[in-house]
Design a protein around this motif. Structure first.
Motif, PDB file in Angstrom:
ATOM      1  N   THR A 136      20.141 -47.471  45.923  1.00 31.61           N
ATOM      2  CA  THR A 136      18.772 -47.512  46.564  1.00 31.61           C
ATOM      3  C   THR A 136      18.433 -49.257  46.378  1.00 31.61           C
ATOM      4  OG1 THR A 136      18.157 -45.424  45.753  1.00 31.61           O
ATOM      5  CG2 THR A 136      16.436 -47.016  45.955  1.00 31.61           C
ATOM      6  N   LYS A 137      18.846 -49.689  45.057  1.00 29.98           N
ATOM      7  CA  LYS A 137      18.630 -51.224  44.851  1.00 29.98           C
ATOM      8  C   LYS A 137      19.202 -52.058  45.681  1.00 29.98           C
ATOM      9  CE  LYS A 137      19.536 -51.213  40.513  1.00 29.98           C
ATOM     10  NZ  LYS A 137      19.704 -51.435  38.991  1.00 29.98           N
ATOM     11  N   ARG A 138      20.158 -51.579  46.387  1.00 31.05           N
ATOM     12  CA  ARG A 138      20.835 -52.396  47.210  1.00 31.05           C
ATOM     13  C   ARG A 138      20.257 -52.376  48.664  1.00 31.05           C
ATOM     14  NH1 ARG A 138      25.671 -54.630  46.340  1.00 31.05           N
ATOM     15  NH2 ARG A 138      25.157 -54.566  44.315  1.00 31.05           N
ATOM     16  N   ARG A 139      19.740 -51.164  48.914  1.00 30.23           N
ATOM     17  CA  ARG A 139      19.072 -51.079  50.042  1.00 30.23           C
ATOM     18  C   ARG A 139      17.623 -51.744  50.077  1.00 30.23           C
ATOM     19  NH1 ARG A 139      20.464 -46.426  53.295  1.00 30.23           N
ATOM     20  NH2 ARG A 139      18.593 -46.491  54.179  1.00 30.23           N
ATOM     21  N   ALA A 140      16.984 -51.792  48.846  1.00 27.44           N
ATOM     22  CA  ALA A 140      15.824 -52.362  48.699  1.00 27.44           C
ATOM     23  C   ALA A 140      15.922 -54.084  48.937  1.00 27.44           C
ATOM     24  CB  ALA A 140      15.254 -52.211  47.400  1.00 27.44           C
ATOM     25  N   MET A 141      17.148 -54.632  48.316  1.00 26.87           N
ATOM     26  CA  MET A 141      17.664 -55.874  48.482  1.00 26.87           C
ATOM     27  C   MET A 141      17.802 -56.439  49.863  1.00 26.87           C
ATOM     28  SD  MET A 141      19.984 -56.467  45.126  1.00 26.87           S
ATOM     29  CE  MET A 141      20.503 -57.922  45.582  1.00 26.87           C
ATOM     30  N   ILE A 142      18.422 -55.502  50.670  1.00 25.59           N
ATOM     31  CA  ILE A 142      18.567 -55.598  52.299  1.00 25.59           C
ATOM     32  C   ILE A 142      17.203 -55.657  52.832  1.00 25.59           C
ATOM     33  CG2 ILE A 142      19.500 -54.649  54.373  1.00 25.59           C
ATOM     34  CD1 ILE A 142      22.161 -53.663  52.488  1.00 25.59           C
ATOM     35  N   ALA A 143      16.209 -54.535  52.568  1.00 28.51           N
ATOM     36  CA  ALA A 143      14.844 -54.686  53.183  1.00 28.51           C
ATOM     37  C   ALA A 143      14.302 -55.857  52.700  1.00 28.51           C
ATOM     38  CB  ALA A 143      14.169 -53.492  52.580  1.00 28.51           C
ATOM     39  N   ARG A 144      14.469 -56.208  51.581  1.00 27.38           N
ATOM     40  CA  ARG A 144      13.538 -57.635  51.195  1.00 27.38           C
ATOM     41  C   ARG A 144      14.094 -58.898  52.200  1.00 27.38           C
ATOM     42  NH1 ARG A 144      14.652 -60.031  45.239  1.00 27.38           N
ATOM     43  NH2 ARG A 144      16.671 -60.098  46.086  1.00 27.38           N
ATOM     44  N   ALA A 145      15.436 -58.781  52.333  1.00 30.29           N
ATOM     45  CA  ALA A 145      15.970 -59.992  53.303  1.00 30.29           C
ATOM     46  C   ALA A 145      15.690 -59.697  54.664  1.00 30.29           C
ATOM     47  CB  ALA A 145      17.469 -59.729  52.962  1.00 30.29           C
ATOM     48  N   MET A 146      15.302 -58.601  54.884  1.00 31.15           N
ATOM     49  CA  MET A 146      14.854 -58.466  56.317  1.00 31.15           C
ATOM     50  C   MET A 146      13.458 -58.811  56.752  1.00 31.15           C
ATOM     51  SD  MET A 146      16.921 -55.125  57.835  1.00 31.15           S
ATOM     52  CE  MET A 146      16.333 -55.239  59.236  1.00 31.15           C
ATOM     53  N   LEU A 147      12.346 -58.815  55.636  1.00 33.29           N
ATOM     54  CA  LEU A 147      11.160 -58.830  55.828  1.00 33.29           C
ATOM     55  C   LEU A 147      10.760 -60.143  57.063  1.00 33.29           C
ATOM     56  CD1 LEU A 147       9.640 -58.550  52.489  1.00 33.29           C
ATOM     57  CD2 LEU A 147       8.841 -57.475  54.261  1.00 33.29           C
ATOM     58  N   PRO A 148      11.457 -61.278  56.885  1.00 30.79           N
ATOM     59  CA  PRO A 148      11.020 -62.348  57.996  1.00 30.79           C
ATOM     60  C   PRO A 148      11.733 -62.091  59.231  1.00 30.79           C
ATOM     61  CG  PRO A 148      12.386 -63.435  56.446  1.00 30.79           C
ATOM     62  CD  PRO A 148      12.262 -61.779  55.963  1.00 30.79           C
ATOM     63  N   GLU A 149      12.420 -60.785  59.505  1.00 22.61           N
ATOM     64  CA  GLU A 149      13.194 -60.501  60.623  1.00 22.61           C
ATOM     65  C   GLU A 149      14.089 -61.558  60.954  1.00 22.61           C
ATOM     66  OE1 GLU A 149      13.024 -57.913  62.494  1.00 22.61           O
ATOM     67  OE2 GLU A 149      11.407 -56.842  61.233  1.00 22.61           O
ATOM     68  N   PRO A 150      15.224 -62.033  60.205  1.00 22.97           N
ATOM     69  CA  PRO A 150      16.140 -62.953  60.412  1.00 22.97           C
ATOM     70  C   PRO A 150      17.193 -62.561  61.421  1.00 22.97           C
ATOM     71  CG  PRO A 150      16.623 -61.635  58.536  1.00 22.97           C
ATOM     72  CD  PRO A 150      15.336 -61.279  58.964  1.00 22.97           C
ATOM     73  N   GLU A 151      17.568 -63.312  62.214  1.00 31.26           N
ATOM     74  CA  GLU A 151      18.768 -63.128  63.040  1.00 31.26           C
ATOM     75  C   GLU A 151      19.856 -62.706  62.581  1.00 31.26           C
ATOM     76  OE1 GLU A 151      19.089 -66.185  65.986  1.00 31.26           O
ATOM     77  OE2 GLU A 151      16.946 -66.342  66.199  1.00 31.26           O
ATOM     78  N   ILE A 152      20.212 -63.203  61.204  1.00 31.74           N
ATOM     79  CA  ILE A 152      21.611 -63.173  60.529  1.00 31.74           C
ATOM     80  C   ILE A 152      21.392 -62.834  59.222  1.00 31.74           C
ATOM     81  CG2 ILE A 152      23.403 -64.875  59.895  1.00 31.74           C
ATOM     82  CD1 ILE A 152      22.519 -66.836  62.440  1.00 31.74           C
ATOM     83  N   LEU A 153      22.361 -62.003  58.730  1.00 35.26           N
ATOM     84  CA  LEU A 153      22.337 -61.370  57.449  1.00 35.26           C
ATOM     85  C   LEU A 153      23.668 -61.665  56.631  1.00 35.26           C
ATOM     86  CD1 LEU A 153      20.529 -57.963  57.997  1.00 35.26           C
ATOM     87  CD2 LEU A 153      19.865 -59.746  56.108  1.00 35.26           C
TER      88      LEU A 153
END
Length: 247
Positions: A136-153
């Motif tokens: 769940t923490k890893r999912r939350a970290m991915i969610a946080r990274a996606m907040l600005p709607e990046p093109e690349i992860l």
């Protein structure tokens, strides 16, 4: 191309970490970065994210040089490190709201709630990080990274240390990111992860890029007639004699 790496060299404290690395990653592609410990994978991720600079060569993200780290560049790219770096005294939601404000997002509370629901962590967002499972923490970290709607992860070992059920959840999330058109670069030591998720892989050893291509192609590259598995090929390329690099 989403990411273009051209003749990159990098050293720290007079120790060479990356040697003349060149790699191109297509838009919407999932690229796996493989190699033994100390190969230079995390360093390359940091260079792409603009957190460090190469000694020579250049890296372009969506056509923009990472050396500049402009506001536009920072919103192009989301980074998910291997270590949990949520603030221990804040709930997941509070931490993500702070992150959203740093990016100047409008309506940060609404956007945090929306991304948490989208990635199915809404019911946990009021909890402190140490109350959550590793997955769940890893999912939350991915969610946080996606907040600005990046093109690349960029994801450094996204499923390391997780049990098989949690790993499958992370895989489903990464497949979702691919389906919505995100470009993903991930490092991994799990060969089944690379085979399940990656369109192509790049193999680093001792800071040198030895192979770029498909998972199946790696075994054929090492021994054309052996029917070698990806795991066997990984071990062979990690410890065997160095061969000519190939694309």
């Amino acid at each position: 191309m989403s990411i273009v790496i051209e003749n990159v060299n990098c050293s720290r404290n007079n120790y060479a970490i990356l040697h003349d690395v060149s790699l191109q990653i297509k838009k919407g592609e999932v690229m796996g970065l493989l190699g033994p410990n100390g190969a230079g994978k995390t360093t390359l991720i940091r260079l792409i994210a603009g957190l460090a600079r190469p000694d020579s060569g250049r890296i372009l993200v969506a056509g923009e040089n990472t050396a500049g780290r402009s506001k536009h560049f920072r919103r192009l790219l989301g980074l998910v490190p291997q270590e949990n770096n949520f603030e221990s005294e804040l709930t997941i939601e509070e931490s993500m709201i702070c992150y959203a404000r740093l990016y100047g997002l409008s309506n940060p509370r609404q956007q945090v709630a929306a991304i948490c629901d989208r990635l199915q962590i809404g019911e946990w967002r009021q909890k402190l990080p140490d109350k959550l499972s590793g997955g769940t923490k890893r999912r939350a970290m991915i969610a946080r990274a996606m907040l600005p709607e990046p093109e690349i992860l960029l994801l450094d070992e996204p499923s390391v240390g997780l049990d098989p059920d949690m790993r499958q959840e992370i895989w489903q999330l990464l497949r979702f990111l691919q389906e919505v058109g995100k470009t993903v670069l991930l490092t991994t030591h799990y060969m089944e992860e690379a085979e399940a998720l990656c369109d192509r892989i790049a193999f680093l050893r001792g800071g040198r890029l030895l192979y770029t291509g498909t998972c199946k192609g790696l075994g054929r590259y090492i021994s054309p007639d052996s029917g070698m598995t990806l795991e066997d090929a990984f071990v062979e390329l990690s410890h065997g004699p160095l061969m000519q690099e190939v694309s």
